[in-house]
Design a protein around this motif. Structure first.
Motif, short mmCIF file in Angstrom:
data_model
loop_
_atom_site.label_atom_id
_atom_site.label_comp_id
_atom_site.label_asym_id
_atom_site.label_seq_id
_atom_site.Cartn_x
_atom_site.Cartn_y
_atom_site.Cartn_z
N LEU A 8 -7.49 2.17 0.78
CA LEU A 8 -7.96 1.11 -0.12
C LEU A 8 -8.41 -0.11 0.68
CD1 LEU A 8 -5.26 0.93 -2.95
CD2 LEU A 8 -7.69 1.21 -3.31
N ALA A 9 -7.74 -0.34 1.82
CA ALA A 9 -8.06 -1.51 2.63
C ALA A 9 -9.31 -1.23 3.45
CB ALA A 9 -6.90 -1.84 3.55
N TRP A 22 0.68 7.96 2.54
CA TRP A 22 -0.26 7.28 3.44
C TRP A 22 -1.62 7.04 2.80
CZ3 TRP A 22 0.99 6.61 8.87
CH2 TRP A 22 2.27 7.08 9.21
N LEU A 82 0.83 -1.21 0.00
CA LEU A 82 0.00 0.00 0.00
C LEU A 82 0.86 1.26 0.00
CD1 LEU A 82 -2.76 -1.20 2.50
CD2 LEU A 82 -3.04 -0.77 0.07
N ASN A 91 -3.71 3.60 2.08
CA ASN A 91 -4.21 2.75 3.17
C ASN A 91 -5.73 2.71 3.19
OD1 ASN A 91 -1.72 2.01 4.20
ND2 ASN A 91 -1.54 3.92 5.32
N LEU A 100 -3.87 2.49 10.70
CA LEU A 100 -3.31 2.83 9.38
C LEU A 100 -4.42 3.17 8.39
CD1 LEU A 100 -0.33 0.39 8.73
CD2 LEU A 100 -0.29 2.87 8.68
#
Lengths: 200, 475
Positions: free
Chosen positions: B253-254, B248, B198, B251, B263
């Motif tokens: 996307l998750a 950053w 990521l 992150n 995160l």
């Protein structure tokens, strides 16, 4: 602004990015260890076989991640558990033995974190790779005939030949890659408890 | 600058730009093939080899468009621009030519690897170690050349383009080297590998490509409009936000899963603040374009750069929207994120790249652009194509997400919901390719000096009533 000062600021910002995420992330999830199941003397998550590890690479190279994710979400705000994609949500410890560790960001097809539990019969998985519509007529998954070999049929078919007819006295036999991929898919399951994600 | 030095470094530039156009056509074509397979799954039953399978076409197309088209093209135009704003010519031009050839070789090797043996599955790192190595060596050569052009003292000349350039040039090798080491060096355990992917994804998009595009906007918009950028402090604030938080953003996307929740929250905050930074930069660009509508219509370079500047805001706005937790629950794992990719790559970066080529290539070749109708085709096909692709992915993604979160809707039905949107997306991508074909025909004619015009910049005629207007305007 002096170039050296600008250079220093950029370097600090880039290092902040790596240290803030990867180093802190390492301290948080990099030191996780498998949990010993005292009843079976096996670890959770279970370590995959060598064939399954090869299969993980086949899974990556065939681009399965372009349609399937490997990350089940919890009940809050998602229907992953209700859809039966796993008995619990995925947590960092589940990925301890994954090499490469992949999660995927598309769901044209179902999540595969627990596919080994959902489809237990290896022949069904093998048939899905050869002709997905044979197993489920509504499947939009593409077939992977290149993972199979056509061999001349002898008086008796090979043990692992597929139950499909092939032209010119030939039989369809799964290649090593197909066997590895199926071993990997079978190794994917979330049916074990972890302290941070117990089975309900 | 010495003319012979300029023409020697132009070889490297032309290799990078010509390569960029070839990869864009190939990448766009592969993307259409992939989407056709998604639209008509039966097509997959007619292909006996893995090479054109959906799972290989998608990473190959993304790789070509990111590293081949945008990466190569931006490096090419920066090599024209940077020595001109610093007044420092390139040295060792043969080495730069080697770097440019090596970059194309890396793309070709990566494409062959992905299509023939499959991608690595790693986010933004689908190629093998060999390609990483070639990319790093090539970037070392090209990046060092471009960095020299920044100059040792910054007492005169523009500050913001130099700052973005410095950041972008450092981010690529640092990010790629670290990602390669952690992901394939066997040093990072499972969960950390996912975080690393990521971070690298963020590096590529927000710390490498975006800064390189912003260099061009901050340098070319004031030059073309004749107006200076108004507030340096606002520009510096946006620059600081970009380089502190750009790494950053991915992150977000998750969604749950193996990425620690702090995160993911940091990714949301980064998404919001990057949009604020984009807004800050847009506040700087807007006065440059205000009241210049006629000029934007006439000047194709300015037209594309304006489209790129506004798409920049839309791309970061859409990314922020998708990052919002309530939205992310529904749009994670859907094609709504492809909408972000289409506006980011095709509209924001692609338009800035095209505008910069229109503005800068004639300076190197001492030529204008030959065909007015091709310029129009390029602009309108690009704009309409991206609009169709973006809206198809965005609407389709939202609908897909709502359906995925309704367990009563079978998965095959969810896939069928996407079909009408895929038709729109494919139509958009086909239009975009038509635009690129028009552009490449112009580019080939320019590179081969097939016409005698000497206009330094592509300009639309102010009146289109007579045939004489079709000739490029002299400055």
């Amino acid at each position: 602004m002096k170039p050296t000062r600008a250079l220093a600021i950029v370097l600090v910002a880039l290092l902040f990015t790596w240290i803030g995420q990867v180093a802190v992330g390492y301290l948080q999830v990099g030191k996780l260890e498998p949990v010993l199941n005292e009843e079976t003397s096996l670890t959770n998550p279970p370590a995959p076989s060598g064939l399954a590890q090869t299969g993980a690479r086949v899974f990556a190279s065939e681009g399965c991640l372009e349609c399937h994710s490997l990350s089940v979400r919890g009940p809050a705000g998602s229907a992953d558990l209700t859809r039966g994609w796993g008995p619990r949500r995925s947590v960092p410890r589940d990925y301890l033995f994954r090499e490469p560790a992949l999660i995927g960001f598309a769901r044209i097809g179902p999540d595969l974190s627990d596919v080994g539990e959902r489809i237990k019969e290896p022949n069904d998985l093998m048939m899905h790779l050869l002709n997905p519509k044979k197993l489920r007529s509504t499947s939009t998954c593409p077939p992977h005939p290149w993972l199979f070999e056509l061999k001349l049929a002898g008086p008796k078919n090979e043990n692992d030949s597929m139950p499909v007819t092939a032209a010119d006295w030939k039989q369809v036999v799964p290649s090593y890659k197909a066997k590895a991929l199926v071993a990997y898919l079978q190794s994917l399951n979330l049916g074990y408890p972890l302290p941070e994600a117990p089975l309900k | 600058m010495n003319r012979s030095q300029s023409s020697k470094s132009a070889v490297a530039t032309q290799i990078l730009i010509a390569g960029s156009i070839i990869w864009s056509l190939l990448g766009g074509g592969l993307q259409i093939l992939a989407n056709l397979q998604l639209l008509i799954p039966m097509l997959a039953y007619f292909q006996p080899t893995a090479v054109f399978g959906y799972g290989r076409l998608v990473p190959a197309a993304t790789f070509l468009l990111t590293y081949g088209w945008i990466g190569s093209g931006l490096l090419g135009v920066l090599m024209i621009l940077v020595p001109r704003f610093s007044g420092i010519p390139f040295r060792h031009n043969h080495v730069l030519t080697f770097g440019a050839i090596a970059w194309q070789l890396a793309i070709l090797t990566g494409l062959t690897q992905i299509l023939m043996t499959g991608g690595s599955g790693l986010l933004s790192l689908p190629f093998g170690r060999t390609v990483t190595l070639i990319l790093l060596v090539s970037f070392l050569v090209l990046g060092t050349g471009i960095t020299r052009g920044l100059g040792g003292t910054w007492k005169s000349g523009p500050i913001l383009p130099r700052l973005y350039l410095l950041g972008g040039i450092l981010a690529f090798p640092l990010g790629l080297g670290t990602a390669e080491l952690l992901l394939r060096g066997g040093t990072a355990p499972g969960g950390v590998q996912i975080i690393t992917q990521l971070v690298w994804h963020s590096f590529v998009h927000h710390l490498w490509l975006t800064p390189m595009a912003l260099v061009l906007l901050f340098q070319l918009l004031p030059t073309l409009t004749g107006r200076p950028t108004t507030s340096l402090s606002l520009g510096l604030l946006s620059w600081g936000l970009f380089f502190t938080l750009g790494g950053w953003a991915s992150n977000s996307l998750a969604s749950q899963g193996p990425v620690p929740s702090w995160l993911q929250s940091a990714g949301v905050v980064a998404g919001v603040l990057l949009f604020v930074a984009a807004l800050g930069n847009t506040v700087l660009f807007q006065p440059l374009l205000e009241g210049k509508m006629d000029e934007i219509r006439r000047n194709v370079a300015l037209r594309f750069l304006s489209l790129g500047a506004w798409s920049y805001l839309v791309a970061y706005g859409w990314m922020m929207f998708l990052s919002i937790p309530g939205v992310r629950q529904n749009t994670a794992f859907t094609v709504a994120w492809n909408a972000n990719q289409s506006v980011f790559l095709f509209s924001f970066l692609g338009s800035i790249l095209a505008g910069s080529i229109y503005a800068l290539l004639p300076v190197v070749r001492n030529l204008g652009w030959p065909s007015h109708s091709s310029l129009l085709w390029h602009f309108w096909c690009t704009a309409l194509g991206v609009a169709l692709t973006f809206s198809g992915y965005a609407l389709g993604g939202v609908l897909q997400g709502l359906a995925l979160n309704d367990p009563g809707v079978p998965l095959s039905t969810v896939a069928s919901y996407l079909c009408p949107f895929l038709v729109v997306i494919i139509a958009g991508q086909a239009l975009w390719i038509v635009g690129q074909l028009a552009f490449s025909s112009l580019l080939i004619a320019t590179l081969l000096k097939l016409f005698p015009s000497t206009a330094p910049m592509a300009v639309f005629p102010s009146s289109r009533t007579s045939g004489a207007d079709l000739a490029p305007v002299r400055h």
